[in-house]
Motif scaffolding. Structure first.
Motif, PDB file in Angstrom:
ATOM      1  N   ASN A 219       0.815  -1.298   0.024  1.00 11.46           N
ATOM      2  CA  ASN A 219       0.045   0.012  -0.103  1.00 11.46           C
ATOM      3  C   ASN A 219       0.762   1.168  -0.023  1.00 11.46           C
ATOM      4  O   ASN A 219       0.322   2.251   0.133  1.00 11.46           O
ATOM      5  CB  ASN A 219      -0.869   0.143   1.354  1.00 11.46           C
ATOM      6  CG  ASN A 219      -2.218   0.873   1.080  1.00 11.46           C
ATOM      7  OD1 ASN A 219      -2.626   1.160  -0.115  1.00 11.46           O
ATOM      8  ND2 ASN A 219      -2.612   1.486   2.111  1.00 11.46           N
ATOM      9  N   GLY A 220       2.271   1.144  -0.019  1.00 10.93           N
ATOM     10  CA  GLY A 220       3.084   2.300  -0.174  1.00 10.93           C
ATOM     11  C   GLY A 220       2.778   3.094  -1.386  1.00 10.93           C
ATOM     12  O   GLY A 220       2.472   2.835  -2.281  1.00 10.93           O
ATOM     13  N   ALA A 221       3.698   4.278  -1.437  1.00  6.95           N
ATOM     14  CA  ALA A 221       4.072   5.003  -2.738  1.00  6.95           C
ATOM     15  C   ALA A 221       4.414   4.141  -4.104  1.00  6.95           C
ATOM     16  O   ALA A 221       3.954   4.208  -4.968  1.00  6.95           O
ATOM     17  CB  ALA A 221       4.560   6.242  -2.450  1.00  6.95           C
ATOM     18  N   ARG A 222       5.600   3.424  -3.526  1.00  8.58           N
ATOM     19  CA  ARG A 222       6.236   2.519  -4.641  1.00  8.58           C
ATOM     20  C   ARG A 222       5.269   1.609  -5.157  1.00  8.58           C
ATOM     21  O   ARG A 222       5.191   1.280  -6.342  1.00  8.58           O
ATOM     22  CB  ARG A 222       7.409   2.463  -3.920  1.00  8.58           C
ATOM     23  CG  ARG A 222       8.437   1.618  -5.133  1.00  8.58           C
ATOM     24  CD  ARG A 222       9.614   1.132  -4.358  1.00  8.58           C
ATOM     25  NE  ARG A 222      10.619   1.593  -5.401  1.00  8.58           N
ATOM     26  CZ  ARG A 222      11.953   1.539  -4.968  1.00  8.58           C
ATOM     27  NH1 ARG A 222      12.333   1.175  -3.844  1.00  8.58           N
ATOM     28  NH2 ARG A 222      12.933   1.921  -5.858  1.00  8.58           N
ATOM     29  N   ALA A 223       4.627   0.973  -4.185  1.00  9.65           N
ATOM     30  CA  ALA A 223       3.819  -0.204  -4.426  1.00  9.65           C
ATOM     31  C   ALA A 223       2.468   0.250  -5.490  1.00  9.65           C
ATOM     32  O   ALA A 223       2.100  -0.358  -6.300  1.00  9.65           O
ATOM     33  CB  ALA A 223       3.063  -0.867  -3.227  1.00  9.65           C
ATOM     34  N   ARG A 224       1.891   1.247  -4.856  1.00  9.04           N
ATOM     35  CA  ARG A 224       0.942   1.951  -5.755  1.00  9.04           C
ATOM     36  C   ARG A 224       1.266   2.316  -7.096  1.00  9.04           C
ATOM     37  O   ARG A 224       0.713   2.047  -8.124  1.00  9.04           O
ATOM     38  CB  ARG A 224       0.252   3.096  -4.935  1.00  9.04           C
ATOM     39  CG  ARG A 224      -0.685   2.973  -3.861  1.00  9.04           C
ATOM     40  CD  ARG A 224      -1.013   3.908  -3.062  1.00  9.04           C
ATOM     41  NE  ARG A 224      -1.826   3.596  -1.859  1.00  9.04           N
ATOM     42  CZ  ARG A 224      -2.850   3.347  -1.959  1.00  9.04           C
ATOM     43  NH1 ARG A 224      -3.757   3.400  -2.846  1.00  9.04           N
ATOM     44  NH2 ARG A 224      -3.790   3.139  -0.701  1.00  9.04           N
ATOM     45  N   LEU A 225       2.494   2.858  -7.354  1.00  7.31           N
ATOM     46  CA  LEU A 225       3.062   3.092  -8.616  1.00  7.31           C
ATOM     47  C   LEU A 225       3.099   1.797  -9.310  1.00  7.31           C
ATOM     48  O   LEU A 225       2.600   1.764 -10.729  1.00  7.31           O
ATOM     49  CB  LEU A 225       4.203   3.775  -8.597  1.00  7.31           C
ATOM     50  CG  LEU A 225       5.081   3.907  -9.926  1.00  7.31           C
ATOM     51  CD1 LEU A 225       4.120   4.870 -10.701  1.00  7.31           C
ATOM     52  CD2 LEU A 225       6.435   4.841  -9.673  1.00  7.31           C
ATOM     53  N   LYS A 226       3.598   0.621  -8.833  1.00  5.71           N
ATOM     54  CA  LYS A 226       3.883  -0.564  -9.520  1.00  5.71           C
ATOM     55  C   LYS A 226       2.505  -1.056  -9.980  1.00  5.71           C
ATOM     56  O   LYS A 226       1.960  -1.563 -10.921  1.00  5.71           O
ATOM     57  CB  LYS A 226       4.375  -1.420  -8.400  1.00  5.71           C
ATOM     58  CG  LYS A 226       4.699  -3.046  -9.052  1.00  5.71           C
ATOM     59  CD  LYS A 226       5.221  -3.864  -8.184  1.00  5.71           C
ATOM     60  CE  LYS A 226       5.325  -5.460  -8.413  1.00  5.71           C
ATOM     61  NZ  LYS A 226       5.700  -6.252  -7.356  1.00  5.71           N
TER      62      LYS A 226
END
Length: 283
Positions: A219-226
């Protein structure tokens, strides 16, 4: 020491007809050193089981909770996971007892059959081509679906139970592999699963899978971008995967056209869901 060599754990919720079909194929294969536990997620009507089988009620909803309860209720060193809507092949149990020694985790083959007469609907044709590529899941993505999965109790205890609310089969197998355990595909370990008969059934399946996959993604920013990039990949995947439908000899011409329409609908719908999740919304 357990009196049983293996425990077959079957989660169930409110699908008595398919459960009875599963058990009708499984019970003739049973032997004294194997027990079967059906874990019911508190269905409105409790299923009736043959005398040799044990019924356990797990009030917490979800197949992950049911499977964990089944493990806790048994003592056998081998754990065989089977779904209540699957039909095991006539030699499934003998094959499972042999295949369990091939690796720490063993995933079998899952084929698809239709519960309605021909011609196939778009959903059924889509599932005929794309549902349950368990060999691909194992060899490319490192997990097996729990509809046909074998492991050992000591491994399960070391890895921990299934986690509800996400893709529990992918999550559990990845945790097991991270702990150093090996997974292989056993092509001769076979069950069959009914195809989804219409768009609402297929939509429910993929809405659940998309929710659970987002839980694994993070749910982090990097995960959301992915996740956003994965969502955008849904669009070109329509053209990339259409040839699989066109080449499939199991489908008649009309069924191929219906499958192509369902492929486009499924990918576009899933893309919209995933973009909503990436933006912080729910589906």
């Amino acid at each position: 020491m357990s009196q049983f060599r293996a425990a077959i754990i079957i989660p169930h919720f409110d699908d008595a007809a398919r459960l009875q079909r599963c058990l009708a194929a499984l019970v003739p294969q049973l032997r004294p050193e194997v027990e079967v536990v059906v874990v019911d997620n508190n269905s409105p009507t409790r299923p009736e089981l043959p005398a040799a089988l044990r019924l356990v009620i797990e009030p917490q909803k979800g197949a992950a909770n049911a499977r964990n309860r089944g493990v806790a209720e048994t003592t056998a060193p081998l754990l065989f996971f089977l779904d209540s809507d699957c039909v095991p092949a006539a030699n499934w149990l003998d094959t499972a007892l042999d295949a369990a020694a091939r690796a720490d985790l063993v995933g079998g083959t899952v084929t698809v059959f239709d519960e309605t007469p021909a011609p196939r609907s778009g959903a059924e044709a889509f599932e005929t081509v794309f549902a349950f590529d368990n060999r691909g899941y194992i060899e490319k993505e490192g997990f097996s679906v729990t509809a046909n999965l074998l492991t050992r109790r000591d491994i399960f205890e070391a890895v921990g139970g299934f986690r509800d609310g996400l893709s529990e089969d992918l999550d559990w197998c990845h945790r097991a592999r991270a702990a150093g355990y090996r997974i292989v595909h056993a092509p001769d370990l076979q069950v069959s699963h009914p195809s989804r008969s219409d768009w609402p059934a297929l939509e429910r399946k993929w809405r659940r899978i998309t929710r659970e996959s987002f839980g694994v993604n993070g749910n982090g920013a990097r995960a959301r971008l992915k996740w956003t990039l994965r969502a955008l990949a849904m669009l070109p995947s329509i053209a990339a995967h259409a040839p699989r439908i066109l080449r499939d000899a199991r489908l008649a011409r009309g069924e191929k056209l219906a499958a192509l329409g369902t492929l486009a609908r499924q990918r576009l719908t899933r893309m919209a869901w995933m973009l909503r999740q990436a933006a912080g919304g729910a589906i």
